[in-house]
Design a protein around this motif. Sequence first.
Motif, PDB file in Angstrom:
ATOM      1  N   MET A 167     179.734  99.290  50.047  1.00  0.00           N
ATOM      2  CA  MET A 167     180.559  98.553  49.133  1.00  0.00           C
ATOM      3  C   MET A 167     181.694  97.897  49.920  1.00  0.00           C
ATOM      4  O   MET A 167     182.349  98.542  50.716  1.00  0.00           O
ATOM      5  CB  MET A 167     181.120  99.497  48.076  1.00  0.00           C
ATOM      6  CG  MET A 167     182.200  98.830  47.311  1.00  0.00           C
ATOM      7  SD  MET A 167     182.726  99.387  45.736  1.00  0.00           S
ATOM      8  CE  MET A 167     183.072 100.977  45.590  1.00  0.00           C
ATOM      9  N   PRO A 168     181.958  96.608  49.685  1.00  0.00           N
ATOM     10  CA  PRO A 168     183.028  95.931  50.414  1.00  0.00           C
ATOM     11  C   PRO A 168     184.388  96.490  50.008  1.00  0.00           C
ATOM     12  O   PRO A 168     184.592  96.914  48.892  1.00  0.00           O
ATOM     13  CB  PRO A 168     182.890  94.468  49.998  1.00  0.00           C
ATOM     14  CG  PRO A 168     182.071  94.480  48.772  1.00  0.00           C
ATOM     15  CD  PRO A 168     181.267  95.739  48.772  1.00  0.00           C
ATOM     16  N   THR A 169     185.295  96.475  50.941  1.00  0.00           N
ATOM     17  CA  THR A 169     186.640  96.973  50.682  1.00  0.00           C
ATOM     18  C   THR A 169     187.599  95.792  50.580  1.00  0.00           C
ATOM     19  O   THR A 169     187.558  94.899  51.402  1.00  0.00           O
ATOM     20  CB  THR A 169     187.130  97.863  51.845  1.00  0.00           C
ATOM     21  OG1 THR A 169     186.040  98.575  52.380  1.00  0.00           O
ATOM     22  CG2 THR A 169     188.145  98.834  51.369  1.00  0.00           C
ATOM     23  N   ALA A 170     188.429  95.826  49.580  1.00  0.00           N
ATOM     24  CA  ALA A 170     189.438  94.779  49.436  1.00  0.00           C
ATOM     25  C   ALA A 170     190.715  95.249  50.106  1.00  0.00           C
ATOM     26  O   ALA A 170     191.192  96.346  49.844  1.00  0.00           O
ATOM     27  CB  ALA A 170     189.695  94.497  47.963  1.00  0.00           C
ATOM     28  N   VAL A 171     191.232  94.446  51.001  1.00  0.00           N
ATOM     29  CA  VAL A 171     192.522  94.743  51.622  1.00  0.00           C
ATOM     30  C   VAL A 171     193.547  93.871  50.923  1.00  0.00           C
ATOM     31  O   VAL A 171     193.526  92.650  51.052  1.00  0.00           O
ATOM     32  CB  VAL A 171     192.493  94.462  53.141  1.00  0.00           C
ATOM     33  CG1 VAL A 171     193.859  94.728  53.754  1.00  0.00           C
ATOM     34  CG2 VAL A 171     191.414  95.293  53.810  1.00  0.00           C
ATOM     35  N   LEU A 172     194.404  94.507  50.179  1.00  0.00           N
ATOM     36  CA  LEU A 172     195.380  93.778  49.378  1.00  0.00           C
ATOM     37  C   LEU A 172     196.644  93.509  50.176  1.00  0.00           C
ATOM     38  O   LEU A 172     197.062  94.343  50.985  1.00  0.00           O
ATOM     39  CB  LEU A 172     195.759  94.583  48.139  1.00  0.00           C
ATOM     40  CG  LEU A 172     194.856  94.492  46.924  1.00  0.00           C
ATOM     41  CD1 LEU A 172     193.463  94.955  47.210  1.00  0.00           C
ATOM     42  CD2 LEU A 172     195.450  95.272  45.781  1.00  0.00           C
ATOM     43  N   THR A 173     197.214  92.356  49.928  1.00  0.00           N
ATOM     44  CA  THR A 173     198.542  92.075  50.475  1.00  0.00           C
ATOM     45  C   THR A 173     199.548  92.894  49.664  1.00  0.00           C
ATOM     46  O   THR A 173     199.222  93.428  48.599  1.00  0.00           O
ATOM     47  CB  THR A 173     198.897  90.581  50.357  1.00  0.00           C
ATOM     48  OG1 THR A 173     199.016  90.252  48.963  1.00  0.00           O
ATOM     49  CG2 THR A 173     197.851  89.702  51.027  1.00  0.00           C
ATOM     50  N   ASP A 174     200.772  92.975  50.158  1.00  0.00           N
ATOM     51  CA  ASP A 174     201.800  93.706  49.412  1.00  0.00           C
ATOM     52  C   ASP A 174     201.997  93.115  48.021  1.00  0.00           C
ATOM     53  O   ASP A 174     202.138  93.840  47.040  1.00  0.00           O
ATOM     54  CB  ASP A 174     203.134  93.691  50.170  1.00  0.00           C
ATOM     55  CG  ASP A 174     203.098  94.581  51.396  1.00  0.00           C
ATOM     56  OD1 ASP A 174     202.233  95.476  51.482  1.00  0.00           O
ATOM     57  OD2 ASP A 174     203.949  94.377  52.286  1.00  0.00           O
ATOM     58  N   ARG A 175     201.980  91.796  47.931  1.00  0.00           N
ATOM     59  CA  ARG A 175     202.180  91.146  46.624  1.00  0.00           C
ATOM     60  C   ARG A 175     201.000  91.388  45.691  1.00  0.00           C
ATOM     61  O   ARG A 175     201.184  91.579  44.497  1.00  0.00           O
ATOM     62  CB  ARG A 175     202.427  89.657  46.809  1.00  0.00           C
ATOM     63  CG  ARG A 175     203.787  89.395  47.400  1.00  0.00           C
ATOM     64  CD  ARG A 175     204.081  87.943  47.541  1.00  0.00           C
ATOM     65  NE  ARG A 175     205.446  87.768  48.037  1.00  0.00           N
ATOM     66  CZ  ARG A 175     206.044  86.635  48.136  1.00  0.00           C
ATOM     67  NH1 ARG A 175     205.422  85.528  47.781  1.00  0.00           N
ATOM     68  NH2 ARG A 175     207.279  86.562  48.588  1.00  0.00           N
ATOM     69  N   GLU A 176     199.786  91.370  46.219  1.00  0.00           N
ATOM     70  CA  GLU A 176     198.613  91.661  45.385  1.00  0.00           C
ATOM     71  C   GLU A 176     198.658  93.105  44.900  1.00  0.00           C
ATOM     72  O   GLU A 176     198.389  93.376  43.727  1.00  0.00           O
ATOM     73  CB  GLU A 176     197.330  91.404  46.172  1.00  0.00           C
ATOM     74  CG  GLU A 176     197.059  89.942  46.439  1.00  0.00           C
ATOM     75  CD  GLU A 176     195.924  89.722  47.414  1.00  0.00           C
ATOM     76  OE1 GLU A 176     195.358  88.614  47.387  1.00  0.00           O
ATOM     77  OE2 GLU A 176     195.587  90.634  48.204  1.00  0.00           O
ATOM     78  N   ARG A 177     199.010  94.016  45.789  1.00  0.00           N
ATOM     79  CA  ARG A 177     199.103  95.431  45.405  1.00  0.00           C
ATOM     80  C   ARG A 177     200.157  95.610  44.319  1.00  0.00           C
ATOM     81  O   ARG A 177     199.935  96.326  43.332  1.00  0.00           O
ATOM     82  CB  ARG A 177     199.443  96.287  46.620  1.00  0.00           C
ATOM     83  CG  ARG A 177     199.401  97.781  46.341  1.00  0.00           C
ATOM     84  CD  ARG A 177     199.670  98.634  47.574  1.00  0.00           C
ATOM     85  NE  ARG A 177     198.793  98.286  48.689  1.00  0.00           N
ATOM     86  CZ  ARG A 177     199.157  97.583  49.768  1.00  0.00           C
ATOM     87  NH1 ARG A 177     200.396  97.151  49.882  1.00  0.00           N
ATOM     88  NH2 ARG A 177     198.299  97.322  50.730  1.00  0.00           N
ATOM     89  N   THR A 178     201.287  94.944  44.455  1.00  0.00           N
ATOM     90  CA  THR A 178     202.345  95.024  43.448  1.00  0.00           C
ATOM     91  C   THR A 178     201.843  94.492  42.109  1.00  0.00           C
ATOM     92  O   THR A 178     202.137  95.073  41.056  1.00  0.00           O
ATOM     93  CB  THR A 178     203.589  94.233  43.908  1.00  0.00           C
ATOM     94  OG1 THR A 178     204.065  94.818  45.128  1.00  0.00           O
ATOM     95  CG2 THR A 178     204.690  94.252  42.865  1.00  0.00           C
ATOM     96  N   ALA A 179     201.082  93.401  42.137  1.00  0.00           N
ATOM     97  CA  ALA A 179     200.532  92.831  40.897  1.00  0.00           C
ATOM     98  C   ALA A 179     199.558  93.801  40.244  1.00  0.00           C
ATOM     99  O   ALA A 179     199.584  94.000  39.025  1.00  0.00           O
ATOM    100  CB  ALA A 179     199.849  91.496  41.183  1.00  0.00           C
ATOM    101  N   VAL A 180     198.697  94.418  41.042  1.00  0.00           N
ATOM    102  CA  VAL A 180     197.735  95.382  40.494  1.00  0.00           C
ATOM    103  C   VAL A 180     198.475  96.583  39.905  1.00  0.00           C
ATOM    104  O   VAL A 180     198.164  97.038  38.800  1.00  0.00           O
ATOM    105  CB  VAL A 180     196.723  95.824  41.572  1.00  0.00           C
ATOM    106  CG1 VAL A 180     195.887  97.004  41.096  1.00  0.00           C
ATOM    107  CG2 VAL A 180     195.811  94.662  41.962  1.00  0.00           C
TER     108      VAL A 180
END
Length: 75
Positions: free
Chosen positions: A1-14
């Motif tokens: 399964m592919p892994t998503a590496v989130l930016t700090d801003r994406e992680r904050t949004a999630v």
Amino acid sequence: MPTAVLTDRERTAVQAYLRLLHTVRAAFDGPPGGGRPVVVPPAVLAEAERALERAGLAGNEEQFFRLVRHWCPQE
């Protein structure tokens, strides 16, 4: 399964989205017959909206929910 590496801003949004989701679930899971309308605190909704804007995900729900599924598959 592919892994998503989130930016700090994406992680904050999630994370803001998950807080919003849990707030809404808690409101719906309140006492039966409580007679109160379901209310989402404006601050929780505003936090999620600001986080989406900062991450460049506002208006791109498909990409955003893909990030949510990769980062937190049980939601």
